[in-house]
Design a protein around this motif. Structure first.
Motif, PDB file in Angstrom:
ATOM      1  N   TYR A 107       0.886  -1.266  -0.259  1.00 24.27           N
ATOM      2  CA  TYR A 107      -0.047   0.034   0.066  1.00 24.27           C
ATOM      3  C   TYR A 107       0.879   1.062   0.029  1.00 24.27           C
ATOM      4  O   TYR A 107       0.581   2.320  -0.432  1.00 24.27           O
ATOM      5  N   VAL A 108       1.984   1.138   0.451  1.00 23.13           N
ATOM      6  CA  VAL A 108       2.870   2.257   0.634  1.00 23.13           C
ATOM      7  C   VAL A 108       4.186   2.233  -0.219  1.00 23.13           C
ATOM      8  O   VAL A 108       4.714   1.198   0.281  1.00 23.13           O
ATOM      9  N   GLU A 109       4.625   3.267  -0.976  1.00 21.91           N
ATOM     10  CA  GLU A 109       5.840   3.092  -1.403  1.00 21.91           C
ATOM     11  C   GLU A 109       6.866   3.720  -0.680  1.00 21.91           C
ATOM     12  O   GLU A 109       6.975   4.980  -0.656  1.00 21.91           O
ATOM     13  N   MET A 110       7.741   2.795  -0.119  1.00 18.75           N
ATOM     14  CA  MET A 110       8.759   3.381   0.545  1.00 18.75           C
ATOM     15  C   MET A 110      10.160   3.353  -0.035  1.00 18.75           C
ATOM     16  O   MET A 110      11.214   4.175   0.313  1.00 18.75           O
ATOM     17  N   ARG A 111      10.367   2.633  -0.912  1.00 18.61           N
ATOM     18  CA  ARG A 111      11.591   2.305  -1.661  1.00 18.61           C
ATOM     19  C   ARG A 111      11.936   3.725  -2.286  1.00 18.61           C
ATOM     20  O   ARG A 111      13.275   4.126  -2.238  1.00 18.61           O
ATOM     21  N   GLU A 112      11.154   4.096  -3.378  1.00 23.25           N
ATOM     22  CA  GLU A 112      11.720   5.129  -3.900  1.00 23.25           C
ATOM     23  C   GLU A 112      11.879   6.443  -3.478  1.00 23.25           C
ATOM     24  O   GLU A 112      12.964   7.152  -3.869  1.00 23.25           O
ATOM     25  N   PRO A 113      11.108   6.928  -2.457  1.00 21.96           N
ATOM     26  CA  PRO A 113      11.457   8.060  -1.450  1.00 21.96           C
ATOM     27  C   PRO A 113      12.896   7.802  -0.841  1.00 21.96           C
ATOM     28  O   PRO A 113      13.634   8.742  -0.815  1.00 21.96           O
ATOM     29  N   LEU A 114      13.137   6.648  -0.571  1.00 26.36           N
ATOM     30  CA  LEU A 114      14.259   6.402   0.372  1.00 26.36           C
ATOM     31  C   LEU A 114      15.453   6.549  -1.019  1.00 26.36           C
ATOM     32  O   LEU A 114      16.565   6.678  -0.618  1.00 26.36           O
ATOM     33  N   ARG A 115      15.433   5.915  -2.225  1.00 23.24           N
ATOM     34  CA  ARG A 115      16.372   6.185  -3.258  1.00 23.24           C
ATOM     35  C   ARG A 115      16.609   7.482  -3.601  1.00 23.24           C
ATOM     36  O   ARG A 115      17.828   7.826  -3.602  1.00 23.24           O
ATOM     37  N   ILE A 116      15.576   8.265  -3.449  1.00 22.54           N
ATOM     38  CA  ILE A 116      15.727   9.859  -3.829  1.00 22.54           C
ATOM     39  C   ILE A 116      16.651  10.454  -2.504  1.00 22.54           C
ATOM     40  O   ILE A 116      17.424  11.314  -2.689  1.00 22.54           O
ATOM     41  N   ALA A 117      16.036  10.244  -1.360  1.00 24.76           N
ATOM     42  CA  ALA A 117      16.754  10.569  -0.047  1.00 24.76           C
ATOM     43  C   ALA A 117      18.176  10.292  -0.291  1.00 24.76           C
ATOM     44  O   ALA A 117      19.240  11.174   0.231  1.00 24.76           O
ATOM     45  N   LEU A 118      18.693   9.152  -0.483  1.00 23.38           N
ATOM     46  CA  LEU A 118      20.052   8.822  -0.570  1.00 23.38           C
ATOM     47  C   LEU A 118      20.699   9.525  -1.623  1.00 23.38           C
ATOM     48  O   LEU A 118      21.859  10.007  -1.500  1.00 23.38           O
ATOM     49  N   ALA A 119      20.272   9.533  -2.755  1.00 26.77           N
ATOM     50  CA  ALA A 119      20.837  10.321  -3.936  1.00 26.77           C
ATOM     51  C   ALA A 119      20.996  11.847  -3.662  1.00 26.77           C
ATOM     52  O   ALA A 119      21.945  12.545  -3.778  1.00 26.77           O
ATOM     53  N   LYS A 120      20.017  12.325  -2.852  1.00 24.38           N
ATOM     54  CA  LYS A 120      20.185  13.783  -2.382  1.00 24.38           C
ATOM     55  C   LYS A 120      21.082  14.237  -1.379  1.00 24.38           C
ATOM     56  O   LYS A 120      21.584  15.251  -1.427  1.00 24.38           O
ATOM     57  N   SER A 121      21.448  13.167  -0.718  1.00 20.59           N
ATOM     58  CA  SER A 121      22.477  13.151   0.278  1.00 20.59           C
ATOM     59  C   SER A 121      23.928  13.578  -0.344  1.00 20.59           C
ATOM     60  O   SER A 121      24.738  14.368   0.021  1.00 20.59           O
ATOM     61  N   ARG A 122      24.209  12.774  -1.361  1.00 17.51           N
ATOM     62  CA  ARG A 122      25.439  12.875  -2.080  1.00 17.51           C
ATOM     63  C   ARG A 122      25.190  14.250  -2.758  1.00 17.51           C
ATOM     64  O   ARG A 122      26.131  15.038  -3.058  1.00 17.51           O
ATOM     65  N   LEU A 123      23.990  14.685  -3.480  1.00 17.14           N
ATOM     66  CA  LEU A 123      23.953  15.927  -4.442  1.00 17.14           C
ATOM     67  C   LEU A 123      24.394  17.030  -3.356  1.00 17.14           C
ATOM     68  O   LEU A 123      24.879  18.072  -3.691  1.00 17.14           O
ATOM     69  N   ASP A 124      23.622  16.911  -2.125  1.00 16.93           N
ATOM     70  CA  ASP A 124      23.730  18.082  -1.243  1.00 16.93           C
ATOM     71  C   ASP A 124      25.200  18.299  -0.752  1.00 16.93           C
ATOM     72  O   ASP A 124      25.663  19.526  -0.695  1.00 16.93           O
ATOM     73  N   TYR A 125      26.026  17.100  -0.661  1.00 16.02           N
ATOM     74  CA  TYR A 125      27.500  17.147  -0.314  1.00 16.02           C
ATOM     75  C   TYR A 125      28.225  17.804  -1.099  1.00 16.02           C
ATOM     76  O   TYR A 125      29.168  18.776  -0.994  1.00 16.02           O
ATOM     77  N   LEU A 126      27.951  17.343  -2.571  1.00 19.29           N
ATOM     78  CA  LEU A 126      28.781  18.120  -3.551  1.00 19.29           C
ATOM     79  C   LEU A 126      28.419  19.503  -3.837  1.00 19.29           C
ATOM     80  O   LEU A 126      29.360  20.415  -3.857  1.00 19.29           O
ATOM     81  N   ARG A 127      27.393  19.774  -3.615  1.00 17.97           N
ATOM     82  CA  ARG A 127      26.864  21.101  -3.628  1.00 17.97           C
ATOM     83  C   ARG A 127      27.425  21.862  -2.483  1.00 17.97           C
ATOM     84  O   ARG A 127      27.966  23.311  -2.675  1.00 17.97           O
ATOM     85  N   SER A 128      27.589  21.387  -1.427  1.00 23.70           N
ATOM     86  CA  SER A 128      28.324  22.282  -0.303  1.00 23.70           C
ATOM     87  C   SER A 128      29.775  22.227  -0.524  1.00 23.70           C
ATOM     88  O   SER A 128      30.449  23.509   0.007  1.00 23.70           O
TER      89      SER A 128
END
Length: 365
Positions: free
Chosen positions: A325-346
């Motif tokens: 009923y709830v899609e948990m995997r895609e939001p976590l994939r996005i959160a994971l990738a964003k953590s790398r993106l945020d670091y590079l931007r920093s």
């Protein structure tokens, strides 16, 4: 073993202690700010409308089978509930406008206006901090979309904030690709205006249009419900078509030209590649050989890629993340990738604040 639990936020706990329910805008922001309940977007509004149209079509087919037109009263008298499709259609328009306003303020906070904050009183601000919700979500909750003008004015504001000279009204009148016709015919604008007034009547009043003589009641037939729903769908797609054409690639919840959601993860991964290349180029300004990157950058980038791959493997395979009923995997994939993106931007922002990378100081730092 089955677990059934929900972690309460500080806002919920404080509300329980004080005996007062949280402000409705804060509750709204909490509910739709959750990655597991991320339905505050244009794609969800269009999906819901598509479901309603399919439902209305199935109902019409049943009426055609069991109550043939020759046996019907004229004007239409069939089922009162059909008129309430109009309420659902307006909800889709409202959700569309609210969600895109939230997207705008998330993407460009400077687009906020004084009027957006008219209900953000001291109590609400305290609850916002306690519940850890965003201002754009609060604005989305309190924004009124009670008529067609409100709906189109929100999109006019969005186009203006994006620096585009696009009239939202004109977007509805623009030619629909491959048809030679406008998205919305001039005569259909009256249907959109009347839809809002009919919705208001349905949910607030019981007058002659509801319980008067059967000849003077105001109700939709199945055919009329489908026709109005189609106008609403074309209106939303017209706006989205214009937004797809002019919005930046990193604008939230973008749709493609068919009105389908664009992969957020794909865009983030592309951006990671671009920023990694930028960081590698920047490091050459601080090495003895200008064309060579810092010797530690390559291994660091490889290790980061390996880490992300392993985390994605965990996300894809973890039993606790599989739910019908709830899609948990895609939001976590996005959160994971964003953590790398945020670091590079920093990294890029930090170096840019301290050094003039184009003309680095003599010697290595």
């Amino acid at each position: 073993m089955l677990f059934d639990f929900k972690v309460l936020s500080i806002g919920h706990l404080e509300a329980g202690v004080s005996g007062k329910a949280p402000h409705y805008a804060v509750k709204f922001a909490e509910r739709y700010g959750s990655p597991a309940d991320n339905y505050l977007n244009a794609g969800a509004a269009l999906y819901r409308l598509d479901e309603l149209l399919e439902d209305a079509k199935n109902l019409k087919d049943n009426f055609d089978k069991w109550v043939p037109e020759d046996n019907r009263w004229a004007p239409w008298v069939g089922s009162e509930i059909i008129s309430y499709y109009g309420v659902a259609f307006v909800t889709c328009l409202e959700w569309h406008a609210r969600s895109r306003l939230v997207d705008l303020l998330t993407f460009k906070p400077s687009a906020a206006k004084t009027d957006d904050l008219r209900v953000i009183k001291e109590k609400v601000v305290i609850e916002m901090f306690a519940a850890n919700v965003t201002l754009p979500a609060i604005v989305g909750a309190v924004t009124s979309v009670s008529n067609l003008d409100d709906y189109l004015n929100i999109f006019a504001r969005i186009f203006e904030a994006l620096g585009q000279q696009i009239d939202a009204w004109a977007a509805l009148k623009a030619e629909r690709p491959g048809t030679g016709k406008p998205w919305v015919e001039t005569v259909e604008f009256d249907d959109l205006y009347n839809l809002y007034s009919s919705r208001h009547d349905l949910v607030h009043e019981i007058g002659i249009t509801r319980i008067g003589h059967i000849n003077v009641r105001d109700r939709l037939s199945p055919n009329e419900a489908l026709r109005i729903g189609d106008i609403v769908q074309r209106s939303m797609l017209a706006i989205e078509s214009a937004l797809t054409r002019v919005a930046p690639a990193d604008f939230p919840n973008l749709l493609d030209i068919q009105g389908q959601p664009v992969s957020t993860l794909s865009h983030i991964e592309e951006e990671i590649g671009r920023l990694e290349k930028s960081v590698g180029t920047m490091t050459t300004a601080f090495t003895d050989e200008p064309v060579e990157a810092d010797p530690n950058w390559g291994p660091a980038k490889t290790a980061a890629a390996d880490y992300l791959a392993q985390e994605r493997k965990f996300i894809d395979g973890a039993s606790m993340l599989h739910n019908r009923y709830v899609e948990m995997r895609e939001p976590l994939r996005i959160a994971l990738a964003k953590s790398r993106l945020d670091y590079l931007r920093s990294v890029i922002d930090m170096v840019g604040e301290v050094w003039d990378v184009s003309s680095p100081p003599s010697g290595n730092p």
